[in-house]
Design a protein around this motif. Structure first.
Motif, short mmCIF file in Angstrom:
data_model
loop_
_atom_site.label_atom_id
_atom_site.label_comp_id
_atom_site.label_asym_id
_atom_site.label_seq_id
_atom_site.Cartn_x
_atom_site.Cartn_y
_atom_site.Cartn_z
N ARG A 89 49.86 32.29 37.25
CA ARG A 89 49.14 33.56 37.29
C ARG A 89 49.40 34.37 36.02
O ARG A 89 48.50 35.05 35.52
CB ARG A 89 49.53 34.35 38.54
CG ARG A 89 48.92 33.76 39.81
CD ARG A 89 49.47 34.39 41.08
NE ARG A 89 48.76 33.87 42.26
CZ ARG A 89 49.19 34.02 43.51
NH1 ARG A 89 50.34 34.66 43.74
NH2 ARG A 89 48.51 33.50 44.52
N ASN A 90 50.62 34.28 35.50
CA ASN A 90 50.96 34.98 34.27
C ASN A 90 50.16 34.42 33.08
O ASN A 90 49.93 35.11 32.09
CB ASN A 90 52.45 34.86 33.99
CG ASN A 90 52.94 35.89 32.99
OD1 ASN A 90 52.61 37.08 33.09
ND2 ASN A 90 53.72 35.47 32.01
N GLU A 148 43.81 31.79 38.40
CA GLU A 148 43.70 32.28 39.77
C GLU A 148 44.19 31.16 40.68
O GLU A 148 43.63 30.05 40.66
CB GLU A 148 42.24 32.61 40.09
CG GLU A 148 42.00 33.11 41.50
CD GLU A 148 40.52 33.34 41.77
OE1 GLU A 148 40.08 33.02 42.89
OE2 GLU A 148 39.83 33.82 40.86
N ARG A 188 40.36 28.42 38.54
CA ARG A 188 41.00 28.42 39.85
C ARG A 188 41.85 27.16 40.04
O ARG A 188 41.40 26.04 39.79
CB ARG A 188 39.96 28.50 40.97
CG ARG A 188 39.15 29.79 40.96
CD ARG A 188 38.26 29.89 42.19
NE ARG A 188 37.35 28.76 42.28
CZ ARG A 188 36.18 28.69 41.65
NH1 ARG A 188 35.79 29.69 40.88
NH2 ARG A 188 35.40 27.64 41.78
N LEU A 207 53.66 29.77 40.94
CA LEU A 207 52.67 30.83 41.11
C LEU A 207 52.83 31.89 40.03
O LEU A 207 51.84 32.34 39.43
CB LEU A 207 52.81 31.46 42.50
CG LEU A 207 52.25 30.66 43.67
CD1 LEU A 207 52.70 31.26 45.00
CD2 LEU A 207 50.73 30.61 43.61
N TYR A 208 54.06 32.29 39.80
CA TYR A 208 54.32 33.33 38.79
C TYR A 208 53.86 32.86 37.40
O TYR A 208 53.18 33.59 36.68
CB TYR A 208 55.82 33.67 38.75
CG TYR A 208 56.18 34.62 37.64
CD1 TYR A 208 56.00 36.00 37.78
CD2 TYR A 208 56.69 34.14 36.43
CE1 TYR A 208 56.32 36.88 36.75
CE2 TYR A 208 57.01 35.01 35.39
CZ TYR A 208 56.82 36.37 35.56
OH TYR A 208 57.13 37.24 34.54
#
Length: 237
Positions: A23-24, A28, A4, A19-20
């Motif tokens: 997360r990719n 999390e 996380r 974020l992209y």
């Protein structure tokens, strides 16, 4: 289970890109835009690492870091649009594990995040049944022990709570006791991945290390200052 990440970033374009990418890569990510939201998210569910923008509308990442450091050694990476060295030094003195200036590559940030989490995981897993890690015992009566595989240093049997650069600096001195290292040499050994950092950062980190050694029951004078020359780890204390 996915690791996380807490991301404090108020610029939508930067946040969306990070974020992209994160997360990719399987992380999390909890994204917040305000310092108050970052602290609330941290208290609600402690992340594995925090990425903090220095400048946000209701405060700054430094204040968030100070608040987190009161109760946690959570790995922290700072993001900033400012390049002044005082910001870099302040961030490192507060206990940041890394510092990234904008503009930056999201993939580079992700790589740094992975490296920091891997280093923390190694430190936590040592002694869990794996083969013994290589260690360096300090000579003479020095109360320090270096575990290079786990990247940690203990003092009188208790682990020291060190940031990345604090660990690297003390390890460099511990591996060559009594040798005087110039600031330039220490910058090359410890801050090789941060070439824009000035050599007075060494002085700031020595001060922090001395305070932590004192708290651990060792003499702060283990690290000796040699005027116009540099620093060494002494054997005479």
């Amino acid at each position: 289970m996915a690791q996380r990440i807490l991301l404090l970033e108020d610029e939508p374009a930067i946040a969306d890109t990070l974020l992209y990418t994160l997360r990719n890569e399987g992380f999390e990510v909890t994204h917040v835009r305000l310092a108050s939201e970052a602290l609330a998210a941290f208290r609600a569910q402690a992340p594995d690492l925090a990425i903090l923008d220095v400048g946000v509308p209701d405060g700054n990442g430094f204040d968030v870091c100070r608040a987190i450091r009161k109760t946690s050694e959570l790995p922290i990476v700072f993001l900033t649009a400012r390049s002044e060295e005082i910001d870099r030094v302040l961030g490192l003195e507060l206990g940041a594990d890394d510092y990234v200036s904008k503009p930056f590559s999201p993939r580079e940030v992700c790589a740094r995040v992975r490296a920091i989490l891997r280093r923390y995981a190694n430190g936590l897993s040592a002694g869990s049944g794996a083969a013994p890690a290589a260690t360096v015992d300090s000579p003479g009566a020095l109360p320090l022990r270096l575990d290079e595989a786990a990247q940690r240093i203990s003092c009188r049997g208790e682990l020291l709570s060190l940031t990345r650069y604090e660990y690297l600096l003390l390890a460099a001195l511990l591996k060559r006791p009594q040798r005087i290292f110039s600031r330039t040499e220490l910058m090359s050994l410890v801050w090789a991945d941060a070439p824009d950092t000035a050599d007075r950062t060494v002085d700031s980190h020595v001060k922090l290390l001395r305070a932590k050694l004192r708290e651990a029951g060792a003499s702060a004078e283990l690290i000796q200052t040699h005027r116009n020359m540099g620093y060494s780890l002494t054997l005479s204390v």
